[in-house]
Design an enzyme around this catalytic site. Structure first.
Site, short mmCIF file in Angstrom:
data_model
loop_
_atom_site.label_atom_id
_atom_site.label_comp_id
_atom_site.label_asym_id
_atom_site.label_seq_id
_atom_site.Cartn_x
_atom_site.Cartn_y
_atom_site.Cartn_z
N HIS A 108 0.81 -1.22 0.00
CA HIS A 108 0.00 0.00 0.00
C HIS A 108 0.84 1.26 0.00
O HIS A 108 0.30 2.36 -0.05
CB HIS A 108 -0.91 0.00 1.22
CG HIS A 108 -0.18 0.00 2.52
ND1 HIS A 108 0.66 -1.01 2.89
CD2 HIS A 108 -0.14 0.91 3.53
CE1 HIS A 108 1.18 -0.74 4.08
NE2 HIS A 108 0.72 0.42 4.48
N CYS A 109 2.17 1.14 0.06
CA CYS A 109 3.01 2.34 0.17
C CYS A 109 4.04 2.48 -0.94
O CYS A 109 4.06 3.47 -1.66
CB CYS A 109 3.74 2.34 1.52
SG CYS A 109 2.70 2.76 2.93
N ILE A 110 4.92 1.48 -1.08
CA ILE A 110 6.10 1.65 -1.92
C ILE A 110 5.76 1.96 -3.38
O ILE A 110 6.40 2.81 -4.00
CB ILE A 110 7.03 0.41 -1.83
CG1 ILE A 110 7.31 0.03 -0.36
CG2 ILE A 110 8.34 0.66 -2.56
CD1 ILE A 110 8.02 1.09 0.43
#
Length: 437
Positions: free
Chosen positions: A273-275
């Site tokens: 969900h971030c990188i």
């Protein structure tokens, strides 16, 4: 110290405060369990009725969070609801909602904005509102601050606003919510003081910074650092492969240097969900300042090209065996975005599946953590996980190792597969039927 600030700080320190956690996913649920475990009264708020029902029944919907923990929280006072009006009961509202990208690879702030708008009628004096969702610098000031001020409350005197980015790492046994240091920035010094009082009860180390913008940028730097370095090693993988060099051997050797090098390993692309998302938040915001973040965007292009690279390797392998890609039976091993979790968000494995399906492959998958392909916003497969048995593996023309779960029997896979495309470096010894990708 203003009277309201003093009351709020003392409430958190004495654990008399009631906490509201908005968004009960991979970030919100562990945070709820931590606060519940140390004696706080916690209310969970989510728009998903099925999640609320399961939590209130003492069940978990996240693999690495045991149902026993949810049940214990329930028995000690935790409650979940879809009723946003109950936010007025809470002394703190911690927002843990998604911040995905839209189809133009621009920030989709709808979850943050809609959640804030839903809470807005129920905010009251004495509350601290903390945003934990990863986002671009300025979000807290530009989106949350004006909405909260519409109530007539003065931020920094009557109500307190902070940004404290989540740092969850699902499936990592070495860290938990309590042991991961918590960065926090406040809209005013008073906001920061109240925010620290909220978090220092539950987290071993709180790291204050000068502003919400600095806290927002900190989170982006952490994840862009990973994205850029993974992009670098993915590009080096392609160069090394062309030269007949094993990039995994090279990274292992370089990692013996005790200073100045951090090991990053290549893969089939970026997931989670971030990188894969955070770099685009910064590049989008930087354009407002007339800046073009070329380095960050280049690494994004490299990483986004990795699923195509893996498919190209599969095509080459099948071609060497006299088989076309179209019509071949292909098993994708591992569809979670990283090993040993059930998290499917932004998984490159799913993109590989879609590319193969578009090229006419007969697609199947096996993942011990994902028994049935879940409903996703953008991806649609009506598939269930295939058993990894000698007989079943022999049915497929090729397997693509996309996520290297520990539960896979890698010797069994090697012994019974006609062709393996290994994007994770699990098979270090050269073999005629194994292609490194």
């Amino acid at each position: 110290m203003s009277l309201q600030k003093q009351v709020s700080v003392e409430k958190f320190k004495s654990k008399r405060a009631k906490l509201g956690i908005v968004g009960l996913g991979y970030v919100g649920l562990p945070l709820m369990l931590r606060y519940n475990a140390i004696g706080y009264n916690v209310l969970g708020i989510d728009i998903d009725e099925s999640k609320v029902e399961r939590l209130n029944a003492g069940q978990s919907y996240i693999e690495h969070i045991a149902a026993e923990k949810v049940l214990a929280a329930r028995q000690s006072g935790f409650e979940a609801t879809t009723d946003f009006s109950r936010a007025s009961e809470c002394d703190a509202l911690i927002l843990c909602v998604p911040t995905p990208l839209n189809k133009y690879r621009e920030p989709d702030m709808s979850f943050v904005i809609n959640t804030t708008d839903a809470l807005k009628p129920y905010v009251r004096s004495g509350q601290v509102i903390s945003l934990e969702s990863t986002t671009y610098p300025g979000t807290t000031e530009e989106e949350l601050l004006p909405r909260i001020q519409e109530s007539g409350l003065v931020v920094g005197e009557d109500i307190f606003l902070v940004y404290s980015p989540e740092r969850e790492d699902p499936g990592n046994p070495d860290f938990e919510t309590r042991t991961i240091p918590k960065v926090i920035g406040g809209h005013t010094p008073a906001c920061l003081e109240v925010g620290i009082a909220l978090y220092e009860q539950a987290i071993d180390r709180v790291v204050p910074v000068s502003s919400t913008k600095a806290a927002e940028m900190t989170k982006l730097l952490e994840n862009i650092h990973r994205a850029v370095n993974i992009g670098l090693v993915n590009e080096m993988k392609i160069v090394a492969d062309r030269m007949g060099i094993d990039i995994f051997e090279v990274v292992d050797a370089a990692a013996t240097k005790p200073f100045g090098f951090t090991a990053y390993y290549p893969g089939p692309g970026l997931g989670g969900h971030c990188i894969p998302i955070d770099p685009f938040y910064l590049t989008w915001k930087a354009r407002e300042y007339g800046l073009h973040t070329r380095f960050i965007e280049l690494s994004g292009e490299v990483n986004q090209a990795m699923p195509e690279y893996v498919v190209g390797k599969l095509m080459d392998g099948l071609n060497d065996q006299g088989k076309p890609l179209k019509g071949s039976k292909v098993l994708v091993l591992g569809i979670a975005y990283k090993k040993n979790v059930d998290d499917m968000r932004e998984s490159p494995s799913v993109e590989i599946m879609e590319l193969l399906e578009a090229k006419g492959c007969d697609i199947a998958y096996s993942d011990p953590h994902v028994p049935v392909f879940p409903k996703m916003r953008e991806h649609h497969f009506t598939l269930s996980s295939e058993p990894v048995t000698a007989q079943n593996l022999a049915r497929f023309d090729a397997v693509v190792l996309a996520t290297d779960h520990d539960k896979f029997d890698y010797k069994l896979i090697s012994d019974n597969c006609k062709l393996i495309v290994d994007s994770r470096g699990k098979y270090r010894q050269p073999a005629a039927h194994i292609i490194k990708a």
